[in-house]
Design a protein around this motif. Structure first.
Motif, PDB file in Angstrom:
ATOM      1  N   SER A  60      25.696  -5.065 -19.931  1.00 52.79           N
ATOM      2  CA  SER A  60      25.460  -4.236 -21.106  1.00 52.79           C
ATOM      3  C   SER A  60      24.040  -4.480 -21.625  1.00 52.79           C
ATOM      4  N   GLU A  61      23.651  -3.739 -22.657  1.00 51.96           N
ATOM      5  CA  GLU A  61      22.308  -3.901 -23.221  1.00 51.96           C
ATOM      6  C   GLU A  61      22.073  -5.335 -23.679  1.00 51.96           C
ATOM      7  N   GLU A  62      23.120  -5.967 -24.207  1.00 50.60           N
ATOM      8  CA  GLU A  62      23.009  -7.347 -24.697  1.00 50.60           C
ATOM      9  C   GLU A  62      22.683  -8.327 -23.576  1.00 50.60           C
ATOM     10  N   ALA A  64      21.361  -7.367 -20.444  1.00 52.54           N
ATOM     11  CA  ALA A  64      20.514  -6.744 -19.419  1.00 52.54           C
ATOM     12  C   ALA A  64      19.363  -7.643 -18.989  1.00 52.54           C
ATOM     13  N   HIS A  65      18.949  -8.580 -19.838  1.00 55.13           N
ATOM     14  CA  HIS A  65      17.811  -9.434 -19.504  1.00 55.13           C
ATOM     15  C   HIS A  65      18.221 -10.662 -18.697  1.00 55.13           C
TER      16      HIS A  65
END
Length: 258
Positions: A60-62, A64-65
């Motif tokens: 998810s965006e949370e 993604a890194h």
């Protein structure tokens, strides 16, 4: 690593990873891990006793890194102190969850090699997973160019102590390292990128036991993954194998009896 799953600093409890294609990853692992007449893992990827040992999450965006690596969760006495030590020694803080009052709850760190791992508090006794042969993480190791420096990093950050393991490469001896938890139990390995480990990526490899390793390796290829390295035991069977899943994440598979 059985004893090191107990509630104690330095013990590796579980591992997780976030995939861009969570559904595809779950399908791959449910096929690969459930070989044998009595699979150690359920189709939901929990072990046969229902304990959450590995997690296949969605990128998810949370998340993604986060790097596409299996990240072992290591118990430590003080998460905040361990994070501070990691940063002081060249590590990188990828995530750091704190309570409303600012107390550290858990963190995800990348060591100076880029290998990612989680830091969690020592677990309560009732949360300790079963070690009776059900699906579990049977071992973890990390192969890097500078093994001594990496040992020093984890000694300071996690509190591990070190025991040398004699190795051979083209007739020349050298030492890899077995990392010990606070009870003196083997918790993980740190290896030189040489000999049989020369081509392994500098990421934490979790070792997952399966009921039929040869069949699991067949399914790895069938499902779009690759077998990177395999070692046979004294008989006809495999001792262990390092694989790459279709998304590019690496891990190792081992027979349940090993």
């Amino acid at each position: 690593m059985t004893e090191s799953k107990s509630p104690r600093a330095g013990g590796i409890l579980s591992a997780d990873i976030a995939f861009p294609d969570q559904e595809g990853a779950a399908r791959f692992y449910s096929r690969v891990l459930t070989s044998g007449e009595n699979p150690l893992w359920g189709a939901d990827l929990m072990n046969s006793r229902g304990a959450p040992v590995i997690g296949v999450g969605a990128q998810s965006e949370e998340y993604a890194h986060l790097p596409l690596q299996w990240m072992p969760h290591i118990q430590v006495a003080d998460v905040a102190r361990s994070v501070a030590q990691a940063l002081a020694l060249g590590g990188q803080e990828l995530m750091h969850f704190k309570s409303d009052d600012g107390a550290s709850q858990w963190a995800v760190i990348a060591d100076p090699n880029g290998a990612a791992f989680g830091l969690i508090p020592v677990i309560p006794v009732e949360m300790a997973p079963s070690a009776d042969g059900a699906g579990c993480i049977s071992w973890c190791d990390l192969t890097v160019a500078d093994a001594p420096a990496t040992c020093d990093f984890y000694k300071s950050v996690v509190g591990w102590s070190v025991e040398e393991v004699e190795m051979q490469d083209d007739g020349r001896g050298y030492a890899d390292y077995c990392m010990l938890d606070e009870g003196g139990n083997a918790a993980a390995g740190v290896c030189h990128a040489r000999g049989v480990n020369a081509d392994l990526p500098p990421v934490w490899l979790i070792y997952l036991p399966v009921g039929d390793l040869a069949e699991s390796l067949r399914r790895v290829v069938q499902e779009g993954g690759a077998v990177i390295h395999s070692t046979r035991g004294g008989g006809e069977g495999y001792q262990y194998a390092v694989i790459r899943d279709p998304a590019g994440a690496h891990l190792a598979l081992a027979p349940a009896s090993s």
